[in-house]
Design an enzyme around this catalytic site. Sequence first.
Site, PDB file in Angstrom:
ATOM      1  N   ILE A  29       3.099  -0.747  -0.018  1.00  0.00           N
ATOM      2  CA  ILE A  29       2.707  -1.029   1.372  1.00  0.00           C
ATOM      3  C   ILE A  29       2.954   0.176   2.273  1.00  0.00           C
ATOM      4  O   ILE A  29       2.862   0.076   3.485  1.00  0.00           O
ATOM      5  CB  ILE A  29       3.469  -2.258   1.917  1.00  0.00           C
ATOM      6  CG1 ILE A  29       4.971  -2.010   1.940  1.00  0.00           C
ATOM      7  CG2 ILE A  29       3.111  -3.508   1.115  1.00  0.00           C
ATOM      8  CD1 ILE A  29       5.779  -3.061   2.691  1.00  0.00           C
ATOM      9  N   ASP A  30       3.246   1.337   1.676  1.00  0.00           N
ATOM     10  CA  ASP A  30       3.702   2.496   2.436  1.00  0.00           C
ATOM     11  C   ASP A  30       2.612   3.421   2.958  1.00  0.00           C
ATOM     12  O   ASP A  30       2.882   4.328   3.735  1.00  0.00           O
ATOM     13  CB  ASP A  30       4.706   3.301   1.615  1.00  0.00           C
ATOM     14  CG  ASP A  30       4.169   3.696   0.239  1.00  0.00           C
ATOM     15  OD1 ASP A  30       2.939   3.737   0.045  1.00  0.00           O
ATOM     16  OD2 ASP A  30       5.006   3.954  -0.645  1.00  0.00           O
ATOM     17  N   HIS A  45      -0.716  -5.749  -1.536  1.00  0.00           N
ATOM     18  CA  HIS A  45       0.346  -6.370  -0.727  1.00  0.00           C
ATOM     19  C   HIS A  45       0.273  -5.976   0.737  1.00  0.00           C
ATOM     20  O   HIS A  45       1.235  -6.181   1.477  1.00  0.00           O
ATOM     21  CB  HIS A  45       1.709  -6.027  -1.320  1.00  0.00           C
ATOM     22  CG  HIS A  45       1.947  -6.657  -2.647  1.00  0.00           C
ATOM     23  ND1 HIS A  45       2.919  -6.238  -3.515  1.00  0.00           N
ATOM     24  CD2 HIS A  45       1.317  -7.679  -3.274  1.00  0.00           C
ATOM     25  CE1 HIS A  45       2.893  -6.970  -4.612  1.00  0.00           C
ATOM     26  NE2 HIS A  45       1.921  -7.848  -4.490  1.00  0.00           N
ATOM     27  N   CYS A  53      -1.564 -10.504  15.016  1.00  0.00           N
ATOM     28  CA  CYS A  53      -1.053 -11.714  15.654  1.00  0.00           C
ATOM     29  C   CYS A  53      -1.570 -12.911  14.876  1.00  0.00           C
ATOM     30  O   CYS A  53      -2.780 -13.055  14.684  1.00  0.00           O
ATOM     31  CB  CYS A  53      -1.522 -11.788  17.105  1.00  0.00           C
ATOM     32  SG  CYS A  53      -1.025 -13.311  17.937  1.00  0.00           S
ATOM     33  N   CYS A  56      -3.766 -15.263  17.665  1.00  0.00           N
ATOM     34  CA  CYS A  56      -5.111 -14.908  18.143  1.00  0.00           C
ATOM     35  C   CYS A  56      -5.849 -13.935  17.240  1.00  0.00           C
ATOM     36  O   CYS A  56      -7.036 -13.680  17.429  1.00  0.00           O
ATOM     37  CB  CYS A  56      -5.043 -14.348  19.566  1.00  0.00           C
ATOM     38  SG  CYS A  56      -4.387 -12.667  19.680  1.00  0.00           S
ATOM     39  N   CYS A  75       2.376  -9.804  20.889  1.00  0.00           N
ATOM     40  CA  CYS A  75       0.944  -9.651  21.150  1.00  0.00           C
ATOM     41  C   CYS A  75       0.660  -9.860  22.641  1.00  0.00           C
ATOM     42  O   CYS A  75       1.433 -10.484  23.351  1.00  0.00           O
ATOM     43  CB  CYS A  75       0.176 -10.681  20.304  1.00  0.00           C
ATOM     44  SG  CYS A  75      -1.606 -10.688  20.561  1.00  0.00           S
ATOM     45  N   THR A 115       4.651   1.282 -12.835  1.00  0.00           N
ATOM     46  CA  THR A 115       4.892  -0.141 -12.593  1.00  0.00           C
ATOM     47  C   THR A 115       5.460  -0.788 -13.850  1.00  0.00           C
ATOM     48  O   THR A 115       5.098  -0.422 -14.967  1.00  0.00           O
ATOM     49  CB  THR A 115       3.616  -0.884 -12.153  1.00  0.00           C
ATOM     50  OG1 THR A 115       3.918  -2.272 -11.982  1.00  0.00           O
ATOM     51  CG2 THR A 115       2.482  -0.732 -13.151  1.00  0.00           C
ATOM     52  N   ASN A 138       4.666   5.503 -17.460  1.00  0.00           N
ATOM     53  CA  ASN A 138       5.830   4.807 -16.907  1.00  0.00           C
ATOM     54  C   ASN A 138       7.097   5.360 -17.534  1.00  0.00           C
ATOM     55  O   ASN A 138       7.074   5.869 -18.650  1.00  0.00           O
ATOM     56  CB  ASN A 138       5.715   3.298 -17.183  1.00  0.00           C
ATOM     57  CG  ASN A 138       6.424   2.460 -16.157  1.00  0.00           C
ATOM     58  OD1 ASN A 138       6.535   2.846 -14.998  1.00  0.00           O
ATOM     59  ND2 ASN A 138       6.924   1.318 -16.566  1.00  0.00           N
TER      60      ASN A 138
END
Length: 165
Positions: A29-30, A45, A53, A56, A75, A115, A138
């Site tokens: 997620i970086d 991810h 938000c 909305c 928000c 991984t 790996n």
Amino acid sequence: MNAEPNAAHKKLAELEDAGRIDAVVTQNIDGLHQRAGSKNVIELHGSAARYYCEKCGAKYGLAFALGFLPRPPVCSCGAYARPDVVMYGEQLDNACLSEAVRRIGRADALIIAGTSLSVYPAAALVRYFKGKSLALINRSPTQMDGAADILLRGSVGEIMKKIIV
């Protein structure tokens, strides 16, 4: 986020620029793949650099959220904005997952790198690969070692640096 793209991130971007790879599918997620220059990144991810938000649907960047520290971002509608990441127990985004399955299913070769292949449902995506060559890079053994056409042990960055485009 003080982390910088490593040699593996940079090599994948180089391979994409050269037309050798079609996409990067990542659980990270970086945003390091994008910072290294990759354009076709499927973030299973989500991304810690995006916020939204839940009330909305407004979308925000990381700078917006950082402006609220140490409190959670709010928000313009008054509700809290949350990071656009999959939290433990939440389901992956269906569109993102479908795109990953599509790309993996049509690939001639698949590189799985860095991984343990133990986090599901992402670990199960390899079953959609029907191509010719499966490469696994790996440090530690995985459940897919026996299926790999190429099995390389060690640092992903150090191994990827040696790939000639």
